[in-house]
Design an enzyme around this catalytic site. Structure first.
Site, PDB file in Angstrom:
ATOM      1  N   SER A 124     -49.421  64.393  64.526  1.00  0.00           N
ATOM      2  CA  SER A 124     -48.936  63.277  63.705  1.00  0.00           C
ATOM      3  C   SER A 124     -47.416  63.190  63.755  1.00  0.00           C
ATOM      4  O   SER A 124     -46.729  64.223  63.860  1.00  0.00           O
ATOM      5  CB  SER A 124     -49.386  63.514  62.265  1.00  0.00           C
ATOM      6  OG  SER A 124     -48.624  62.732  61.380  1.00  0.00           O
ATOM      7  N   GLU A 126     -45.703  62.905  61.359  1.00  0.00           N
ATOM      8  CA  GLU A 126     -45.210  63.646  60.199  1.00  0.00           C
ATOM      9  C   GLU A 126     -44.652  65.011  60.602  1.00  0.00           C
ATOM     10  O   GLU A 126     -43.963  65.647  59.811  1.00  0.00           O
ATOM     11  CB  GLU A 126     -46.311  63.814  59.143  1.00  0.00           C
ATOM     12  CG  GLU A 126     -46.704  62.517  58.459  1.00  0.00           C
ATOM     13  CD  GLU A 126     -45.646  61.967  57.505  1.00  0.00           C
ATOM     14  OE1 GLU A 126     -44.828  62.756  57.005  1.00  0.00           O
ATOM     15  OE2 GLU A 126     -45.622  60.744  57.294  1.00  0.00           O
ATOM     16  N   TYR A 148     -48.654  68.391  54.711  1.00  0.00           N
ATOM     17  CA  TYR A 148     -49.474  67.813  55.791  1.00  0.00           C
ATOM     18  C   TYR A 148     -48.741  67.956  57.127  1.00  0.00           C
ATOM     19  O   TYR A 148     -49.314  68.400  58.131  1.00  0.00           O
ATOM     20  CB  TYR A 148     -49.752  66.341  55.466  1.00  0.00           C
ATOM     21  CG  TYR A 148     -50.361  65.549  56.607  1.00  0.00           C
ATOM     22  CD1 TYR A 148     -51.708  65.631  56.908  1.00  0.00           C
ATOM     23  CD2 TYR A 148     -49.567  64.689  57.380  1.00  0.00           C
ATOM     24  CE1 TYR A 148     -52.262  64.883  57.951  1.00  0.00           C
ATOM     25  CE2 TYR A 148     -50.109  63.941  58.416  1.00  0.00           C
ATOM     26  CZ  TYR A 148     -51.462  64.043  58.696  1.00  0.00           C
ATOM     27  OH  TYR A 148     -51.992  63.305  59.724  1.00  0.00           O
TER      28      TYR A 148
HETATM   29  P1  NAP Z   1     -59.493  59.881  58.160  1.00  0.00           P
HETATM   30  O1  NAP Z   1     -60.002  58.478  58.136  1.00  0.00           O
HETATM   31  O2  NAP Z   1     -58.901  60.448  56.928  1.00  0.00           O
HETATM   32  O3  NAP Z   1     -60.706  60.826  58.635  1.00  0.00           O
HETATM   33  C1  NAP Z   1     -60.615  62.210  58.537  1.00  0.00           C
HETATM   34  C2  NAP Z   1     -61.927  62.795  59.014  1.00  0.00           C
HETATM   35  O4  NAP Z   1     -61.840  64.219  58.938  1.00  0.00           O
HETATM   36  C3  NAP Z   1     -63.141  62.370  58.193  1.00  0.00           C
HETATM   37  O5  NAP Z   1     -64.200  62.097  59.076  1.00  0.00           O
HETATM   38  C4  NAP Z   1     -63.430  63.628  57.378  1.00  0.00           C
HETATM   39  O6  NAP Z   1     -64.798  63.757  57.027  1.00  0.00           O
HETATM   40  C5  NAP Z   1     -63.084  64.691  58.396  1.00  0.00           C
HETATM   41  N1  NAP Z   1     -62.892  66.019  57.786  1.00  0.00           N
HETATM   42  C6  NAP Z   1     -62.031  66.357  56.809  1.00  0.00           C
HETATM   43  N2  NAP Z   1     -62.156  67.664  56.533  1.00  0.00           N
HETATM   44  C7  NAP Z   1     -63.124  68.167  57.365  1.00  0.00           C
HETATM   45  C8  NAP Z   1     -63.704  69.436  57.547  1.00  0.00           C
HETATM   46  N3  NAP Z   1     -63.329  70.494  56.826  1.00  0.00           N
HETATM   47  N4  NAP Z   1     -64.658  69.579  58.502  1.00  0.00           N
HETATM   48  C9  NAP Z   1     -65.062  68.535  59.232  1.00  0.00           C
HETATM   49  N5  NAP Z   1     -64.554  67.289  59.088  1.00  0.00           N
HETATM   50  C10 NAP Z   1     -63.601  67.114  58.158  1.00  0.00           C
HETATM   51  O7  NAP Z   1     -58.401  60.060  59.337  1.00  0.00           O
HETATM   52  P2  NAP Z   1     -58.040  59.040  60.509  1.00  0.00           P
HETATM   53  O8  NAP Z   1     -57.133  57.990  59.963  1.00  0.00           O
HETATM   54  O9  NAP Z   1     -59.266  58.666  61.235  1.00  0.00           O
HETATM   55  O10 NAP Z   1     -57.124  59.969  61.425  1.00  0.00           O
HETATM   56  C11 NAP Z   1     -57.693  60.763  62.458  1.00  0.00           C
HETATM   57  C12 NAP Z   1     -56.765  61.935  62.743  1.00  0.00           C
HETATM   58  O11 NAP Z   1     -55.478  61.453  63.137  1.00  0.00           O
HETATM   59  C13 NAP Z   1     -56.532  62.847  61.542  1.00  0.00           C
HETATM   60  O12 NAP Z   1     -56.409  64.171  62.001  1.00  0.00           O
HETATM   61  C14 NAP Z   1     -55.199  62.370  60.998  1.00  0.00           C
HETATM   62  O13 NAP Z   1     -54.541  63.400  60.291  1.00  0.00           O
HETATM   63  C15 NAP Z   1     -54.481  61.988  62.282  1.00  0.00           C
HETATM   64  N6  NAP Z   1     -53.473  60.956  62.135  1.00  0.00           N
HETATM   65  C16 NAP Z   1     -53.826  59.755  61.629  1.00  0.00           C
HETATM   66  C17 NAP Z   1     -52.878  58.767  61.520  1.00  0.00           C
HETATM   67  C18 NAP Z   1     -53.249  57.402  60.997  1.00  0.00           C
HETATM   68  O14 NAP Z   1     -52.352  56.585  60.794  1.00  0.00           O
HETATM   69  N7  NAP Z   1     -54.517  57.091  60.801  1.00  0.00           N
HETATM   70  C19 NAP Z   1     -51.545  59.005  61.923  1.00  0.00           C
HETATM   71  C20 NAP Z   1     -51.240  60.252  62.444  1.00  0.00           C
HETATM   72  C21 NAP Z   1     -52.204  61.209  62.562  1.00  0.00           C
HETATM   73  P3  NAP Z   1     -65.378  63.265  55.585  1.00  0.00           P
HETATM   74  O15 NAP Z   1     -65.833  61.846  55.820  1.00  0.00           O
HETATM   75  O16 NAP Z   1     -66.490  64.213  55.365  1.00  0.00           O
HETATM   76  O17 NAP Z   1     -64.278  63.367  54.589  1.00  0.00           O
END
Ligand code: NAP
Length: 332
Positions: A124, A126, A148
């Site tokens: 990220s 971040e 984070y």
């Molecule tokens: P998100 O919508 O918050 O989804 C996070 C996922 O992680 C959910 O499916 C959640 O499952 C799963 N999860 C959380 N804890 C877990 C665990 N202990 N074991 C297994 N699964 C678990 O995130 P996103 O926006 O799709 O982002 C995808 C990735 O990119 C993440 O790593 C995020 O930090 C990174 N990222 C995102 C952005 C952005 O703008 N979206 C920017 C930079 C980086 P549940 O449904 O069970 O909660």
């Protein structure tokens, strides 16, 4: 032979888009999902008959080893994390368990059970926190400023270390904020498009926001997952910035969303210091020179197109709910 991919974080925003992309490309897709007492499969309900859901948790090493052994994927995308920055201040240890140590567990599982799989880690922007240069590139120093970002920096360096030490095909995509109609409304972009649509339909009266001058590098989640897939199709593993390469302020976003529904944003937006971030990152904007030059990737959707498609989605969804409620009222 059909390629097999395992996605962690399948139920999240990016997981659902990546699953769609991989299915389009002919992959057999496995999605790691942790147990929940109520269903959280809304974002992937349209894919049920096409993907295989496997049970596992980043907190549990054995579950990860079992899933990788059973599915034998050639590509593994780790999108799972505690991904909400404000929560990382109130639950820093849990954030580290999921977002940092969870990646160690996954890397170790790959090393032991499927060392020839290609691995993508969702890093990220971040990790840059308070960067000393703008825009940031793959060579910019990490100075994370929240739990984070610290956890993501650990996960990033573990991935790089496993690549160097064990020769794994492991790489990190340093993504900047990316959005879509599947984004939660706790994130400012979706909060704005959703509330603009609600005000247009008479379902809300005002929109409370924090710092209107905060600037972000926003792109569309569909563009971002395409870059993730491209990273795993190369001969050699490498890390890339995935971003739009431009910034827009929250004010620009509000203006664009309200203009699109023919409303004057100044009549509805209320600035509330309660919504200010404790530590606002300075000018996070990605330099996308490397990914453009080496993978020929660039975003397909502009900022304006993204705002408008999200407002359109929210209008449509809210109208659907309205007519559903009206229908229910008529029938009772
Ligand atoms: P998100 O919508 O918050 O989804 C996070 C996922 O992680 C959910 O499916 C959640 O499952 C799963 N999860 C959380 N804890 C877990 C665990 N202990 N074991 C297994 N699964 C678990 O995130 P996103 O926006 O799709 O982002 C995808 C990735 O990119 C993440 O790593 C995020 O930090 C990174 N990222 C995102 C952005 C952005 O703008 N979206 C920017 C930079 C980086 P549940 O449904 O069970 O909660």
């Amino acid at each position: 032979m059909t390629k097999k991919a395992l996605i962690t974080g399948l139920t999240g925003q990016d997981g659902s888009y990546l699953a769609e992309l991989l299915l389009e490309k002919g992959y057999q897709v496995f999605g790691l999902v942790r147990r929940s007492s109520t269903s959280n499969l809304e974002r992937i309900s349209h894919l049920f008959d096409k993907i295989k859901i496997v049970s596992g948790d980043l907190l549990d090493q054995c579950s990860l080893m079992d899933v990788i052994t059973e599915t034998q994927p050639s590509e593994i995308y780790n999108l799972a994390s505690q991904s909400y920055v404000p929560l990382s201040w109130t639950q820093p240890a849990l954030t580290a368990e999921y977002t940092a140590i969870g990646v160690s567990r996954l890397l170790e599982s790959i090393r032991r059970c499927r060392p020839d799989a290609k691995f993508y880690q969702a890093s990220s922007s971040e990790v840059f926190g308070q960067p000393d240069e703008s825009p940031q590139s793959e060579r910019t120093a990490f100075r994370p400023r929240n739990p984070y970002g610290v956890a993501k920096a650990y996960a990033h360096w573990m991935t790089v270390n496993y690549r160097q030490q064990y020769n794994l095909y492991a790489c990190c995509g340093i993504t900047y904020t990316h959005e879509s109609p599947r984004r939660g409304t706790e994130f400012v972009f979706r909060k704005i498009t959703r509330t603009a649509a609600m005000i247009k339909l008479g379902l809300a009266k005002e929109l409370k926001l924090g710092n209107l001058d905060a600037r972000r590098d926003w792109c569309y989640a569909k563009d971002a997952v395409h870059a993730m897939w491209m990273m795993l199709q190369q001969e050699q593993p490498d890390d890339f910035i995935i971003a739009s390469g431009e910034t827009h302020s929250v004010r620009d976003l509000v203006e664009c969303a309200f203009n699109y529904v023919d409303l004057n944003w100044q009549d509805y937006v209320v600035v509330d210091p309660a919504f200010y971030r404790p530590d606002e990152p300075v000018q996070l904007v990605g330099c996308i020179y490397k990914i453009k030059a080496e993978l020929s990737w660039k975003p397909q959707y502009s900022f304006k197109q993204l705002v408008e498609l999200m407002v359109d989605h929210d209008l449509q969804e809210l109208r659907g709910k309205e007519s559903h409620v009206e229908g229910a009222l008529v029938s009772t």
